[in-house]
Design an enzyme around this catalytic site. Structure first.
Site, PDB file in Angstrom:
ATOM      1  N   SER A   1       0.178  -6.743   5.029  1.00 39.82           N
ATOM      2  CA  SER A   1      -0.502  -7.367   3.898  1.00 39.82           C
ATOM      3  C   SER A   1      -0.332  -8.886   3.936  1.00 39.82           C
ATOM      4  O   SER A   1      -1.271  -9.633   3.653  1.00 39.82           O
ATOM      5  CB  SER A   1       0.048  -6.795   2.583  1.00 39.82           C
ATOM      6  OG  SER A   1      -0.729  -7.230   1.504  1.00 39.82           O
TER       7      SER A   1
ATOM      8  N   LYS B   1       0.851  -1.203   0.000  1.00 47.38           N
ATOM      9  CA  LYS B   1       0.000   0.000   0.000  1.00 47.38           C
ATOM     10  C   LYS B   1       0.879   1.242   0.000  1.00 47.38           C
ATOM     11  O   LYS B   1       2.054   1.199   0.403  1.00 47.38           O
ATOM     12  CB  LYS B   1      -0.949   0.038   1.205  1.00 47.38           C
ATOM     13  CG  LYS B   1      -0.290   0.024   2.591  1.00 47.38           C
ATOM     14  CD  LYS B   1       0.095   1.380   3.145  1.00 47.38           C
ATOM     15  CE  LYS B   1       0.693   1.294   4.544  1.00 47.38           C
ATOM     16  NZ  LYS B   1       1.495   2.430   4.953  1.00 47.38           N
TER      17      LYS B   1
ATOM     18  N   ALA C   1       9.707   0.627   5.053  1.00 49.47           N
ATOM     19  CA  ALA C   1       9.566   1.620   3.996  1.00 49.47           C
ATOM     20  C   ALA C   1       8.172   2.254   3.974  1.00 49.47           C
ATOM     21  O   ALA C   1       7.880   3.095   3.134  1.00 49.47           O
ATOM     22  CB  ALA C   1       9.879   0.995   2.638  1.00 49.47           C
ATOM     23  N   GLY C   2       7.273   1.821   4.878  1.00 45.15           N
ATOM     24  CA  GLY C   2       5.919   2.387   4.904  1.00 45.15           C
ATOM     25  C   GLY C   2       5.012   1.801   3.849  1.00 45.15           C
ATOM     26  O   GLY C   2       3.998   2.393   3.473  1.00 45.15           O
TER      27      GLY C   2
ATOM     28  N   GLY D   1       4.100  -4.169   3.983  1.00 46.27           N
ATOM     29  CA  GLY D   1       4.352  -5.551   3.557  1.00 46.27           C
ATOM     30  C   GLY D   1       3.936  -6.596   4.593  1.00 46.27           C
ATOM     31  O   GLY D   1       3.186  -7.520   4.280  1.00 46.27           O
ATOM     32  N   GLY D   2       4.397  -6.433   5.824  1.00 44.23           N
ATOM     33  CA  GLY D   2       4.072  -7.407   6.876  1.00 44.23           C
ATOM     34  C   GLY D   2       2.572  -7.450   7.136  1.00 44.23           C
ATOM     35  O   GLY D   2       1.991  -8.524   7.332  1.00 44.23           O
TER      36      GLY D   2
ATOM     37  N   ASP E   1      -2.500  -1.449  10.193  1.00 40.81           N
ATOM     38  CA  ASP E   1      -2.731  -1.428   8.742  1.00 40.81           C
ATOM     39  C   ASP E   1      -3.358  -2.720   8.205  1.00 40.81           C
ATOM     40  O   ASP E   1      -3.719  -2.787   7.035  1.00 40.81           O
ATOM     41  CB  ASP E   1      -1.396  -1.243   7.989  1.00 40.81           C
ATOM     42  CG  ASP E   1      -0.803   0.137   8.202  1.00 40.81           C
ATOM     43  OD1 ASP E   1      -1.558   1.056   8.578  1.00 40.81           O
ATOM     44  OD2 ASP E   1       0.410   0.290   7.986  1.00 40.81           O
TER      45      ASP E   1
END
Ligand code: C5P
Length: 321
Positions: A106, A14, A99-100, A103-104, A138
């Site tokens: 998702s 994202k 990196a914002g 990933g984790g 997130d």
């Protein structure tokens, strides 16, 4: 021996098109307003599930990640949905960490969407959202995908109309940023007097987005409150943003608390020209925004052999409990 059910899915990254931080809450988290957007960068997850009286979870992660959210998500969903069986997950990371890009989070959402389908179980959406929020702020967004409004600590998500078919560059410099530290630094700059202005500024962007966004208008509004603190500490990120601005993107900004920057372009050609002019020295991904309709289509395709014929979201299993 029961058969092994397999699924190969992807966990999309994202970006935060807008991210405004209001204040620190009594629970230590920060109250925020954000617009999330899925992009075509993705990790890959291969699942194997075999029904069995004894449960086990085996994760093979490339590269290995300590305290992997995939394991925590698998344990949580197996417990809540009473799933029993042997689970194997092979995770191939492509989304850079720190990196914002989510990933984790998702990856965790991918586990919550996939395992119930493979195991013939189902949880009401309310419970799935609760589990997701417990895993990370997130994670719930990735149960929805597309363009979405995030409020609270980011875990309360609502669908927004798509931002449109835009191409994007995601640029990640050699800088890792700790999210808690970035919040800490930003917290020191927040004052109650600014809150109404931040909320009004955010509303104007969200309205523009919901009305099919004259993107020019929306792009002039303030983007990401972390830029002030992150750019102060890492001057090279600010310089990189200025360079990206000169490539004439529709919008450019930091995603999450960084260190990733994104630039949005009207066409693939514009994006390719911009990428070529940006040059090397950074990790660069060239892709596009992924709408919610597309996100849901992708998920239905990845899980196709295992889902029922309904159009329900999230996808429902064709196996009985
Ligand atoms: O929810 P998640 O585990 O992703 O958050 C990681 C850290 O980021 C939290 O422990 C907290 O320090 C910070 N955070 C915050 N306010 C938010 C989201 C995250 O302070 N809305």
């Amino acid at each position: 021996m029961s058969t092994v059910r397999q699924a190969h899915v992807r966990a999309l990254a994202k970006i935060n098109l807008v991210l405004r931080v209001l204040h620190r809450r009594p629970d230590g988290y920060h109250e925020l307003r954000t617009i999330y957007q899925t992009v075509s960068l993705a990790d890959s997850l291969e699942f194997e599930f075999q029904p069995s009286r004894l449960s086990s979870i085996h994760l093979d992660s490339d590269p290995p990640i300590p305290d992997n959210l995939v394991l925590r998500a698998a344990e949580a969903i197996m417990e809540s949905a009473a799933i029993r069986g042997r689970v194997r997950v092979r995770l191939i990371k492509r989304i850079p960490a720190g990196a914002g890009l989510g990933g984790g989070s998702s990856d965790a959402a991918a586990v919550l969407l996939t395992l119930p389908v493979l195991a013939g179980r189902s949880l009401p959406l309310e419970e799935l959202l609760l589990l997701a929020a417990q895993l990370g702020s997130d994670v719930p967004f990735f149960l929805l995908g597309g363009t979405a409004l995030g409020v609270g600590r980011g875990e309360e998500v609502y669908p927004l109309p798509d931002w449109g078919r835009l191409d994007c560059l995601v640029v990640v410099p050699e800088v890792k940023i700790s999210t808690p530290e970035a919040y800490e630094a930003l917290s020191r700059k927040l004052t109650p007097e600014r809150t109404p202005f931040i909320i009004r500024g955010f509303q104007s962007v969200a309205w523009a987005a919901a009305m099919g966004a004259p993107l020019g208008e929306a792009s002039s509004a303030p983007g990401n409150d972390f830029e002030a603190v992150v750019f102060e500490r890492f001057r090279q990120l600010e310089r990189l943003k200025r360079r990206m601005e000169r490539l004439r993107p529709v919008r450019v900004g930091l995603t999450g608390s960084g260190s990733g920057l994104f630039g949005l372009f009207r066409s693939r050609r514009e994006r390719e020209n911009a990428g070529a002019r940006l040059g090397g020295g950074h990790w660069i991904f060239a892709g596009r925004l992924v709408s919610r309709a597309e996100y849901w289509r992708m998920w239905r395709r990845w899980l196709a052999p295992h889902i029922d014929g309904s159009r329900r979201w999230p996808p429902q299993s064709r196996y009985g409990p």
